[in-house]
Design a protein around this motif. Structure first.
Motif, PDB file in Angstrom:
ATOM      1  N   LEU A  55     -76.228 -21.251 -45.738  1.00 43.09           N
ATOM      2  CA  LEU A  55     -76.405 -22.680 -45.432  1.00 43.09           C
ATOM      3  C   LEU A  55     -76.197 -23.741 -46.146  1.00 43.09           C
ATOM      4  O   LEU A  55     -75.841 -24.773 -46.209  1.00 43.09           O
ATOM      5  CB  LEU A  55     -78.053 -22.893 -44.997  1.00 43.09           C
ATOM      6  CG  LEU A  55     -78.551 -22.009 -43.704  1.00 43.09           C
ATOM      7  CD1 LEU A  55     -79.898 -22.319 -43.634  1.00 43.09           C
ATOM      8  CD2 LEU A  55     -77.563 -22.464 -42.577  1.00 43.09           C
ATOM      9  N   GLY A  59     -74.896 -27.848 -45.378  1.00 45.09           N
ATOM     10  CA  GLY A  59     -75.780 -28.897 -45.621  1.00 45.09           C
ATOM     11  C   GLY A  59     -75.192 -29.919 -46.524  1.00 45.09           C
ATOM     12  O   GLY A  59     -75.087 -31.089 -46.269  1.00 45.09           O
ATOM     13  N   ALA A  73     -81.790 -32.352 -38.922  1.00 47.99           N
ATOM     14  CA  ALA A  73     -81.482 -31.509 -39.955  1.00 47.99           C
ATOM     15  C   ALA A  73     -79.868 -31.223 -39.799  1.00 47.99           C
ATOM     16  O   ALA A  73     -79.383 -31.110 -38.727  1.00 47.99           O
ATOM     17  CB  ALA A  73     -82.410 -30.474 -40.009  1.00 47.99           C
ATOM     18  N   SER A  74     -79.308 -30.746 -41.029  1.00 47.22           N
ATOM     19  CA  SER A  74     -78.082 -29.872 -41.056  1.00 47.22           C
ATOM     20  C   SER A  74     -77.987 -28.708 -40.110  1.00 47.22           C
ATOM     21  O   SER A  74     -79.155 -28.058 -39.905  1.00 47.22           O
ATOM     22  CB  SER A  74     -77.673 -29.575 -42.351  1.00 47.22           C
ATOM     23  OG  SER A  74     -77.647 -30.877 -43.221  1.00 47.22           O
ATOM     24  N   PHE A  77     -80.318 -25.334 -40.507  1.00 44.21           N
ATOM     25  CA  PHE A  77     -81.415 -25.683 -41.234  1.00 44.21           C
ATOM     26  C   PHE A  77     -82.779 -25.278 -40.576  1.00 44.21           C
ATOM     27  O   PHE A  77     -83.737 -24.914 -41.254  1.00 44.21           O
ATOM     28  CB  PHE A  77     -81.538 -26.992 -42.040  1.00 44.21           C
ATOM     29  CG  PHE A  77     -80.732 -27.046 -43.352  1.00 44.21           C
ATOM     30  CD1 PHE A  77     -79.465 -26.491 -43.338  1.00 44.21           C
ATOM     31  CD2 PHE A  77     -81.223 -27.893 -44.386  1.00 44.21           C
ATOM     32  CE1 PHE A  77     -78.820 -26.564 -44.585  1.00 44.21           C
ATOM     33  CE2 PHE A  77     -80.469 -28.076 -45.388  1.00 44.21           C
ATOM     34  CZ  PHE A  77     -79.318 -27.677 -45.501  1.00 44.21           C
ATOM     35  N   TYR A  81     -85.091 -22.654 -42.172  1.00 42.46           N
ATOM     36  CA  TYR A  81     -86.802 -23.041 -42.288  1.00 42.46           C
ATOM     37  C   TYR A  81     -87.700 -22.392 -41.480  1.00 42.46           C
ATOM     38  O   TYR A  81     -88.659 -21.650 -41.886  1.00 42.46           O
ATOM     39  CB  TYR A  81     -86.869 -24.441 -41.932  1.00 42.46           C
ATOM     40  CG  TYR A  81     -88.475 -24.901 -42.091  1.00 42.46           C
ATOM     41  CD1 TYR A  81     -88.845 -25.433 -43.488  1.00 42.46           C
ATOM     42  CD2 TYR A  81     -89.329 -24.895 -41.208  1.00 42.46           C
ATOM     43  CE1 TYR A  81     -90.237 -25.511 -43.861  1.00 42.46           C
ATOM     44  CE2 TYR A  81     -90.791 -25.370 -41.449  1.00 42.46           C
ATOM     45  CZ  TYR A  81     -91.084 -25.397 -42.534  1.00 42.46           C
ATOM     46  OH  TYR A  81     -92.543 -25.690 -42.817  1.00 42.46           O
ATOM     47  N   CYS A 119     -80.075 -22.185 -51.541  1.00 42.30           N
ATOM     48  CA  CYS A 119     -79.825 -23.439 -51.003  1.00 42.30           C
ATOM     49  C   CYS A 119     -80.940 -24.353 -51.305  1.00 42.30           C
ATOM     50  O   CYS A 119     -82.016 -24.577 -50.751  1.00 42.30           O
ATOM     51  CB  CYS A 119     -79.887 -23.180 -49.267  1.00 42.30           C
ATOM     52  SG  CYS A 119     -79.265 -24.948 -48.322  1.00 42.30           S
ATOM     53  N   LEU A 122     -82.553 -27.062 -48.555  1.00 42.37           N
ATOM     54  CA  LEU A 122     -83.444 -26.598 -47.762  1.00 42.37           C
ATOM     55  C   LEU A 122     -84.722 -26.342 -48.533  1.00 42.37           C
ATOM     56  O   LEU A 122     -85.826 -26.673 -48.057  1.00 42.37           O
ATOM     57  CB  LEU A 122     -82.883 -25.376 -46.983  1.00 42.37           C
ATOM     58  CG  LEU A 122     -83.875 -24.805 -46.025  1.00 42.37           C
ATOM     59  CD1 LEU A 122     -84.394 -25.513 -44.982  1.00 42.37           C
ATOM     60  CD2 LEU A 122     -83.301 -23.425 -45.362  1.00 42.37           C
ATOM     61  N   TRP A 198     -87.246 -35.160 -47.681  1.00 43.61           N
ATOM     62  CA  TRP A 198     -87.707 -34.701 -46.485  1.00 43.61           C
ATOM     63  C   TRP A 198     -88.913 -35.531 -45.766  1.00 43.61           C
ATOM     64  O   TRP A 198     -90.064 -34.897 -45.190  1.00 43.61           O
ATOM     65  CB  TRP A 198     -88.116 -33.232 -46.727  1.00 43.61           C
ATOM     66  CG  TRP A 198     -86.849 -32.283 -46.729  1.00 43.61           C
ATOM     67  CD1 TRP A 198     -86.454 -31.930 -47.979  1.00 43.61           C
ATOM     68  CD2 TRP A 198     -86.192 -31.596 -45.758  1.00 43.61           C
ATOM     69  NE1 TRP A 198     -85.408 -31.035 -47.600  1.00 43.61           N
ATOM     70  CE2 TRP A 198     -84.975 -31.032 -46.168  1.00 43.61           C
ATOM     71  CE3 TRP A 198     -86.221 -31.653 -44.383  1.00 43.61           C
ATOM     72  CZ2 TRP A 198     -84.293 -30.105 -45.403  1.00 43.61           C
ATOM     73  CZ3 TRP A 198     -85.399 -30.674 -43.463  1.00 43.61           C
ATOM     74  CH2 TRP A 198     -84.692 -30.194 -43.860  1.00 43.61           C
ATOM     75  N   GLY A 260     -77.936 -32.294 -47.796  1.00 41.88           N
ATOM     76  CA  GLY A 260     -78.758 -31.417 -46.454  1.00 41.88           C
ATOM     77  C   GLY A 260     -80.253 -31.715 -46.579  1.00 41.88           C
ATOM     78  O   GLY A 260     -80.872 -31.488 -45.679  1.00 41.88           O
ATOM     79  N   SER A 261     -80.749 -32.402 -47.678  1.00 42.29           N
ATOM     80  CA  SER A 261     -81.905 -32.822 -47.859  1.00 42.29           C
ATOM     81  C   SER A 261     -81.985 -34.432 -47.309  1.00 42.29           C
ATOM     82  O   SER A 261     -81.568 -35.148 -48.322  1.00 42.29           O
ATOM     83  CB  SER A 261     -82.535 -32.534 -49.077  1.00 42.29           C
ATOM     84  OG  SER A 261     -83.869 -33.096 -49.400  1.00 42.29           O
TER      85      SER A 261
END
Length: 563
Positions: A55, A59, A73-74, A77, A81, A119, A122, A198, A260-261
């Protein structure tokens, strides 16, 4: 080359260099047997390699986005998660009474290191939730704990922390967010927060915000700040996400890295919140979360450094210019220095975690003081190493490192913020030479004495390396004695090089232990020589800078600096 979690490295360090055995020998962590530790590390490594690492590029290339007020989210993800949550990784060190595993923080540090390398974008999500779990365990009412902790520990809900405001960065005392009592035990929270990692997503059923705010008539500065739990969805009578709370994501920050965050600007518009801890004691509660996060952020830097190093090494082995560039002396110098620094930073972080675990398990004041002392070093040095190794990784790639398609530059872009958030590295250094020296240096001197004693004992087997470590430690001891006699402004002016010098000496100590454990004839002894002969000598120049004081800095006026 795809990222591979450094499983063998953790096994060696936790067995030979920063032993986990004293932690497992306590009643509190008796379940951390060798078999359990091996199972945890092996399964975490598998998850990182197979689920999270793929990932990393997704991201970066397909950032989180804000659509109709919801953060999406990407790609992948949500599934990543889910693997983290279902594996129990969020609650690894959390209270078993609320669904956690109750394992040592040291194991949590090792797992977060691997997840960060796989990653980072994430990994930030569960890391923040872990910090919130710890804050609630220490400060929330039994009712709030019973409602929120099981959901957070299971990963069903996620947690954030909301400190920063547009006008109040590191000066948290300048915040303006307010909380008005509603007369039913809840509060109406109103204000804007920025840089909320996030702050929203579609990967969990609820997002739980810990928000710093002021009660009416609160004192100015940090003494008048309280902490509130403000969920995205208000729990219903069964504890399920119900009515939407009066908060929203205003926008997402456009960042250098960590695409990605999602980093959110959050608006609280009379949102319902519950007080966490005592009124006007919010900073104490938030610092519980922040201290947890500071070590974790240092570990983020180390994990990214590992990934950047692995990529650079694979490229150097494959790239041919008059033979593999891995055979060129300067490339070999860069790679050896990268590997040596990662080992030093990782051992410092794990040593801090072991001290934390021992303090919790035994109530030993010396262990608690050591954990507190090592925290700013672990955070600052770990993230400095993350930046330096990622930067050097680009250099190893040459021109291809400057081309985004190789992925080498992403590591630097992603890790750069770690030296900024959870207290800049300059703030960490000032904390080290200020608050952490308020015991007249006792924690520092105890640590230095231990390093010197072990170096002295090693002289019979490795006289050259042990002698260099002993001498560097003695120089650092003298510098620490001088530091304690200096005025605060002079001390702060030299804080960053002093912290770096302390980390350099600790790195020499851990490399020496590794060489001794191996028998000094193998690659760990060779790597120790690289560190002790090439990197440890930097401590002298750093300590010279640390002793320079502040006069020369303030001899330049603002106009002089602008000229």
């Amino acid at each position: 080359m795809a990222y591979r979690a450094p499983l063998a490295e953790f096994r060696f360090i936790l067995d030979q260099v920063v032993p986990l055995a004293p932690v497992a020998a306590t009643d509190r962590f008796a379940e951390a047997t060798g078999e359990t530790v091996e199972a945890i590390l092996t399964e975490a490594a598998r998850m990182c390699d197979e689920v999270m690492a793929p990932l990393q590029r997704a991201g970066d290339l397909h950032p989180a986005r804000l659509e109709n007020g919801v953060v999406r989210a990407s790609p992948g993800f949500a599934e990543g998660y889910r693997a983290i949550a279902e594996g129990g990784w969020v609650g690894l060190a959390a209270d078993p009474a609320q669904g956690g595993m109750g394992l040592p923080q040291t194991l949590n540090v090792a797992v977060n290191d691997m997840m960060s390398g796989a990653c980072l974008a994430l990994q930030l999500n569960p890391l923040l939730t872990q910090g919130q779990i710890e804050a609630l365990e220490h400060h929330a009412s039994p009712e709030l704990q019973a409602l929120y902790l099981p959901k957070l520990i299971s990963g069903e809900w996620s947690g954030t922390m909301n400190l920063t405001e547009p006008q109040a960065g590191s000066d948290v005392g300048a915040l303006r967010t307010r909380a008005e009592p509603k007369g039913d035990g809840t509060y109406a929270v109103t204000g804007q927060k920025i840089f909320i990692s996030w702050g929203d997503s579609d990967v969990t059923a609820n997002v739980c915000h810990l928000v710093l705010a002021r009660l009416p008539d609160a004192a100015p500065g940090t003494k008048g700040i309280s902490l509130f739990m403000v969920p995205k969805y208000l729990p219903d009578a069964q504890g399920r996400p119900g009515q939407a709370n009066a908060l929203k994501v205003v926008s997402l920050e456009h960042k250098m890295g960590l695409h990605g965050s999602p980093t959110c600007v959050m608006a609280f518009e009379g949102a319902t919140g519950w007080l966490v801890g005592e009124p006007n004691k919010g900073m104490a509660a938030m610092f519980t979360m922040m201290n947890n996060a500071r070590l974790a952020v240092g570990v983020q830097g180390i994990g990214v450094a590992e990934a950047a190093y692995q990529k650079a090494l694979a490229y150097a082995a494959d790239r041919r210019q008059m033979g593999p560039i891995l055979d060129h002396a300067d490339v070999r110098r860069m790679l050896a220095g990268m590997k040596a620094d990662i080992f030093a930073a990782r051992c410092i972080a794990l040593s801090c975690a072991v001290a934390t675990d021992l303090a919790r398990a035994t109530d030993d004041g010396d262990c608690a003081a050591r954990a507190a002392f090592l925290t700013p070093i672990a955070k600052a040095f770990g993230t400095d190493v993350g930046m330096a190794v990622s930067d050097t990784g680009v250099q190893v790639h040459g021109g291809m490192g400057f081309v985004e398609e190789t992925g080498a530059a992403q590591f630097y872009r992603d890790v750069r913020v770690t030296a900024i958030y959870e207290g800049t590295n300059g703030i960490q250094a000032m904390d080290l030479v200020g608050r952490k020296m308020m015991d007249e240096g006792r924690a520092a001197f105890r640590l230095l004495q231990e390093v010197q004693d072990e170096a002295a004992a090693a002289r019979a087997r490795l006289p050259d390396l042990a002698g260099d470590v002993w001498a560097a430690t003695e120089t650092l001891r003298e510098a620490t004695e001088a530091l304690l006699r200096t005025a605060p402004q002079d001390r702060f002016a030299g804080a960053v090089p002093y912290l770096r010098a302390f980390a350099r000496v600790l790195g020499g100590h851990f490399h020496l232990k590794a060489a001794l454990a191996e028998g000094a004839a193998g690659p760990r002894g060779a790597l120790a020589r690289v560190y002790i002969r090439r990197l440890l000598p930097q401590h002298s120049a750093l300590l010279a800078e640390a002793a320079a004081g502040a006069d020369d800095l303030y001899a330049l006026s603002g106009e002089d600096l602008a000229a």
